[in-house]
Design a protein around this motif. Structure first.
Motif, short mmCIF file in Angstrom:
data_model
loop_
_atom_site.label_atom_id
_atom_site.label_comp_id
_atom_site.label_asym_id
_atom_site.label_seq_id
_atom_site.Cartn_x
_atom_site.Cartn_y
_atom_site.Cartn_z
N ALA A 8 19.92 17.22 1.32
CA ALA A 8 20.23 16.41 2.50
C ALA A 8 19.89 17.18 3.77
CB ALA A 8 21.71 16.06 2.50
N PHE A 10 21.21 18.04 7.03
CA PHE A 10 22.62 18.02 7.43
C PHE A 10 22.77 18.56 8.85
CE2 PHE A 10 26.87 20.10 7.34
CZ PHE A 10 27.64 19.00 7.01
N SER A 16 25.75 12.57 9.01
CA SER A 16 25.19 13.37 7.90
C SER A 16 26.28 13.69 6.87
CB SER A 16 24.51 14.63 8.43
OG SER A 16 25.42 15.49 9.04
N ALA A 19 26.61 10.52 4.82
CA ALA A 19 25.44 10.32 3.95
C ALA A 19 25.58 11.19 2.69
CB ALA A 19 24.17 10.65 4.70
N CYS A 20 25.96 12.44 2.88
CA CYS A 20 26.12 13.36 1.72
C CYS A 20 27.21 12.86 0.78
CB CYS A 20 26.50 14.76 2.21
SG CYS A 20 25.18 15.61 3.06
N VAL A 30 24.61 17.05 -4.38
CA VAL A 30 23.97 17.08 -3.06
C VAL A 30 24.04 18.48 -2.48
CG1 VAL A 30 24.09 16.19 -0.69
CG2 VAL A 30 24.58 14.66 -2.61
N ALA A 32 23.33 20.31 1.00
CA ALA A 32 23.05 19.99 2.40
C ALA A 32 22.32 21.17 3.06
CB ALA A 32 24.36 19.72 3.13
N LEU A 113 15.42 13.17 -1.27
CA LEU A 113 15.99 13.67 0.00
C LEU A 113 16.93 12.62 0.61
CD1 LEU A 113 12.67 15.04 1.56
CD2 LEU A 113 14.47 16.40 0.48
N ILE A 114 17.83 13.13 1.45
CA ILE A 114 18.79 12.22 2.12
C ILE A 114 18.85 12.58 3.60
CG2 ILE A 114 21.23 11.55 2.26
CD1 ILE A 114 21.64 12.92 -0.44
N THR A 115 18.96 11.59 4.46
CA THR A 115 19.33 11.87 5.85
C THR A 115 20.46 10.91 6.25
OG1 THR A 115 17.90 10.26 6.94
CG2 THR A 115 16.92 12.40 6.44
N GLY A 116 21.12 11.26 7.32
CA GLY A 116 22.21 10.41 7.83
C GLY A 116 21.73 9.45 8.91
N ARG A 146 18.17 6.88 2.96
CA ARG A 146 19.06 6.91 4.12
C ARG A 146 20.28 6.07 3.75
NH1 ARG A 146 13.51 6.33 6.35
NH2 ARG A 146 13.10 8.09 7.74
#
Ligand code: SF4
Length: 344
Positions: A8, A10, A16, A19-20, A30, A32, A113-116, A146
């Motif tokens: 993520a 972060f 963020s 999101a995590c 996850v 970060a 991948l992750i973003t907030g 997302r």
């Protein structure tokens, strides 16, 4: 079955964090990544362990710091997508971070991948088209989830693969934060930073100073900008002395200590040994330039402790070069009319 892992981006802000946690709640591991540069988060590098412990303790999130300073200093010279309201190159900044995260995926064994990011939350970088553009330019097509706006965006790899249940993701949009605050309450997250803040490139005063530095305001030139140059730019009073020399004066004890810490071999320090006042640093100074030293000393006395009246009395100033020191006795404070135009 092997646990699926995600990286993520972060920022440490509420979005963020949420999101995590949203993704972790679906059994994904996850990790970060908190990217830092001298423009944001750099102070955390002084104690990464503490940052990791705090993030784990407060939010139940496993986190690490990733220092992007070097490339980021270069990026600011000419970001392909320009700047926001201040000196903030948000689109290129996000592309840059995502690219780095993408590179780290293999090393960390992560699958997506992750973003907030929240669709439509910010005018420049979070409109739908821009989100798509950032993803494409960063080479993250289909692998960037997302979670806060996922229901408003096309399904991504983790949803298509069934690692994530799209129905348990969110459909937040716009600047309002009602949904996020309700989710925070639901997850028991009460202690989180205020929105925005943390990036000096959006601070009107500091961003303007940094921009002028990049534009070549000082004689030392913007070619070899270092992390410590930027850190120095963020504290104290700054002056562009005649000839373009760069002088920084501390405004309090804390800044005086920071200035002394940031001193490099070709800098010189000035201070009044017998009276309290600012620590001054002449960056990459010419040690033999007596005229320059006299002007700098005059400023040190001007901002030093006042006795009576509106201006301080003349004082003695010590100048420390790398290979020695000298004392200037009875230095007269510079008059405000002389140096007003030098203030940066
Ligand atoms: S506000 Fe700062 S850290 Fe955030 S995207 Fe913009 S430039 Fe990057």
């Amino acid at each position: 079955m092997k646990q699926i892992k995600a990286l993520a981006l972060f920022s440490g802000g509420l979005d963020s964090i949420l999101a995590c946690r949203t993704v972790a709640a679906q059994g994904i591991r996850v990790c970060a990544l908190k990217f830092v540069t001298p423009f944001f988060g750099h102070e955390l590098l002084a104690d990464e362990e503490r940052f990791q412990k705090d993030t784990q303790l407060k939010y139940g999130i496993e986190a690490e710091l990733v220092d992007l300073s070097k490339g980021y200093i270069e990026l600011l010279r000419k970001p392909a997508h320009g700047f926001g309201k201040n000196f903030n190159p948000c689109i290129d900044c996000k592309i840059f971070m995502l690219r780095r995260a993408r590179e780290l995926m293999e090393e960390r064994g992560a699958s997506f991948l992750i973003t907030g990011e929240v669709r439509g939350q910010r005018p420049m970088s979070q409109q739908f088209d821009t989100l798509q553009l950032i993803e494409k330019k960063a080479g993250c097509h289909n692998m960037l989830l997302r979670p806060l706006s996922a229901k408003l965006l096309p399904p991504t790899l983790p949803e298509q693969q069934g690692w994530i249940d799209r129905e348990r993701l969110h459909g937040f949009a716009g600047r309002g934060r009602k949904g996020q605050l309700a989710l925070a309450r639901e997850l028991g997250i009460t202690d989180f930073p205020a929105p925005a803040g943390g990036c000096v490139l959006t601070d009107p005063l500091l961003a303007a100073r940094i921009e002028r530095f990049y534009a070549g305001m000082f004689i030392i030139g913007p070619e070899g900008i270092t992390v410590d140059d930027i850190r120095l730019l963020l504290i104290g009073r700054h002056f562009r002395l005649p000839g373009g020399h760069w002088l920084v004066l501390g405004r309090n004890e804390k800044e005086n200590s920071r200035i002394a810490e940031l001193r490099k071999v070709d800098d010189c320090l000035l201070f009044m040994p017998e009276r309290s006042g600012p620590m001054a640093l002449l960056r990459r100074a010419d040690a033999g330039n007596l005229e320059l030293a006299a002007l700098a000393a005059g400023l040190v006395v001007r901002y030093g402790q006042k006795n009576e009246g509106s201006l301080p009395l003349p004082g003695d100033v010590q100048i420390e070069y790398t290979d020695g020191a000298e004392m200037l006795y009875g230095v007269t404070p510079l008059h405000d009319d002389v140096f007003q135009e030098w203030l940066v």
